[in-house]
Design an enzyme around this catalytic site. Structure first.
Site, PDB file in Angstrom:
ATOM      1  N   GLN A  69       0.809  -1.210   0.000  1.00  0.00           N
ATOM      2  CA  GLN A  69       0.000   0.000   0.000  1.00  0.00           C
ATOM      3  C   GLN A  69       0.853   1.275   0.000  1.00  0.00           C
ATOM      4  OE1 GLN A  69      -2.983  -1.331   3.281  1.00  0.00           O
ATOM      5  NE2 GLN A  69      -4.055   0.173   2.039  1.00  0.00           N
ATOM      6  N   HIS A  70       0.193   2.382  -0.339  1.00  0.00           N
ATOM      7  CA  HIS A  70       0.693   3.747  -0.142  1.00  0.00           C
ATOM      8  C   HIS A  70       1.767   4.218  -1.126  1.00  0.00           C
ATOM      9  CE1 HIS A  70      -1.430   3.572   3.644  1.00  0.00           C
ATOM     10  NE2 HIS A  70      -0.552   2.786   4.216  1.00  0.00           N
ATOM     11  N   ASP A 227      -2.218  -4.883  -0.088  1.00  0.00           N
ATOM     12  CA  ASP A 227      -1.762  -6.149   0.498  1.00  0.00           C
ATOM     13  C   ASP A 227      -2.592  -6.590   1.701  1.00  0.00           C
ATOM     14  OD1 ASP A 227      -0.771  -4.068   2.054  1.00  0.00           O
ATOM     15  OD2 ASP A 227       1.310  -4.733   1.990  1.00  0.00           O
TER      16      ASP A 227
END
Length: 469
Positions: A69-70, A227
């Protein structure tokens, strides 16, 4: 027999599993490494996917990708990265996150707007850092994608085929800091503010079971996800279950029917991959703490467990604060790890080994407490990730958490969740297929909770002495 492929493009590697679409049985699997570092070329993820998927993806009727992520993938007008992608664990954007919180009116405003208060990990903070520190790269940024978005786009032929529209999903979009899980819409005003007036294109947010395209070979491509949402999908978590994942980082999350908005910033109000929500608390340090301690002591993971078992519960007062890479929960990006309570009789490898296990789990217990404070019911912990393979970790977790701890069969649950999502898109049914999850160990909640309370009290005392938060 229909087959589906699930991909886990994580911080360290790319894993691909090929599964029976009806049962979830893993038929084949492979992996390829990613380069080390917190800023890496996005192209390296694509090369790893091609390597791990060679001979697997072409056997699948449907494919989905779950990714870390991110991360910030900034692309120019031709679809080429303008710089190396900034990963979730790159903390150079910590000051940018604090600035953004203040500029938009404080934590509660952010929690109400996008379900989360931004931290260094969030894409929105990385965009502010890019705008302020590399304005020439910011000026060239035409489109912003997340890691799984980028790989899904490449899998469908982008950027070579200009007709391929980049997509994302609710689960991953909810970790950007400029998409609202409550409304299901981008907050483009927040995006423009963070990026100093720039308004790059964003991927379309696909529905959970949507078919977003096909591979050049004709396989269906599902939306994919982040994830943690992928692991939740792979585990098929039930009400009252909280997943604690002990990988490089640590996460504690559960499935919820309504969105959350925690103004303290401890709980990220994410969406999941099914249409529900995924309140989550994340730490930067989990299995890495055990790995680093084992290296210090000159042992492997088995030797680390053997040493730790030689020390009593509580390590006779030795406490490790496990903030080796700074920390996200609590929000201490510049903190360092430390040992406390050493005496001549406790300065031993066994006590340091056990303190590492207990310190890692006390940090995760703090994350669990945040979920409890938000009113989320917790009945059982599902322990996954590399560190969950240790029987001692499960035993100490039950002691410190004061809960029953179940250990599912070790598996690539992020990749399995992506495969299950691919099977859902392939089937066209209202709900994802039911794939069983086998539990290999279960440790009951302790009858005597005092030992766990004492361990946590010593940990809290050491933490307060250094970081009064």
């Amino acid at each position: 027999m229909a087959t589906v492929a699930g991909v886990d493009s994580s911080t360290q590697s790319c894993k691909v599993v090929l599964c029976d679409a009806d049962t979830g049985e893993i038929l084949d699997e492979a992996r390829a490494p990613h380069p080390a570092g917190t800023a890496v070329p996005a192209e390296s993820w694509w090369r790893a996917l091609c390597a791990a998927g060679d001979g697997l993806l072409d056997r699948a009727d449907a494919v989905a990708i779950a990714g870390q992520q991110h991360g910030l993938v900034a692309l120019d007008a031709d679809g080429r990265p303008v710089r190396d992608a900034l990963l979730w664990n790159d903390i150079r954007s910590a000051a940018a996150a604090e600035e953004l919180i203040a500029e938009l009116g404080g934590p509660q405003v952010w929690a109400d707007a996008v379900g989360s208060v931004p931290l260094a990990a969030f894409t929105v903070a990385k965009l502010r850092w890019l705008a302020d520190h590399e304005p020439e790269h910011a000026d060239r940024t035409h489109r912003v994608l997340l890691p799984h978005d980028y790989l899904t786009w490449r899998l469908r032929g982008g950027p070579s085929d200009s007709a391929v529209e980049p997509t994302t999903d609710r689960g991953d979009a909810s970790g950007t800091g400029y998409w609202s899980p409550t409304t299901g819409l981008y907050r483009r005003d927040i995006l423009a503010h963070a990026f100093r007036g720039r308004t790059p294109e964003l991927p379309r947010v696909a529905a959970p079971a949507e078919v977003v395209g096909r591979t050049p070979a004709g396989a269906i491509v599902a939306a994919g996800t982040g994830d943690n949402a992928g692991a939740a999908m792979g585990l098929g978590i039930a009400n009252g279950d909280v997943v604690i994942s002990l990988g490089t980082s640590g996460t504690a999350y559960t499935r919820a029917a309504v969105p959350s908005a925690d103004a303290t910033g401890a709980i990220a109000g994410f969406a999941d991959a099914t249409g529900a929500f995924l309140p989550l608390a994340c730490t930067l340090n989990a299995a890495r703490v055990l790995d680093a301690t084992a290296e210090l002591l000159g042992v492997d993971s088995a030797g680390m467990e053997t040493l730790a078992r030689q020390a009593p519960s509580g390590s006779e007062g030795v406490v490790m604060l496990p903030y080796l890479s700074g920390e996200r929960t609590p929000n201490l990006p510049h903190a360092t790890g430390s040992l406390h309570g050493l005496r001549p009789e406790t300065l031993r490898p066994s006590h340091i080994a056990r303190a590492a296990v207990e310190g890692m789990l006390c940090n995760m217990a703090d994350a669990l407490d945040h979920l409890r404070t938000a009113g989320i019911p917790i009945q059982r912990v599902l322990l996954i990730g590399g560190a969950a393979r240790s029987a001692l970790v499960a035993e100490v977790a039950a002691q410190i958490f004061g809960l029953t701890v179940a250990v599912p069969e070790p598996n690539e649950y992020v990749a399995l969740g992506a495969a299950r999502q691919a099977a859902w898109a392939l089937s066209g049914t209202a709900q994802p297929p039911s794939w069983p999850t086998r539990t290999v160990a279960e440790v009951g909640a302790p009858k005597d909770s005092e030992i766990g309370k004492r361990i946590r009290a010593a940990y809290e005392s050491a933490r307060q002495a250094l970081y009064a938060r």
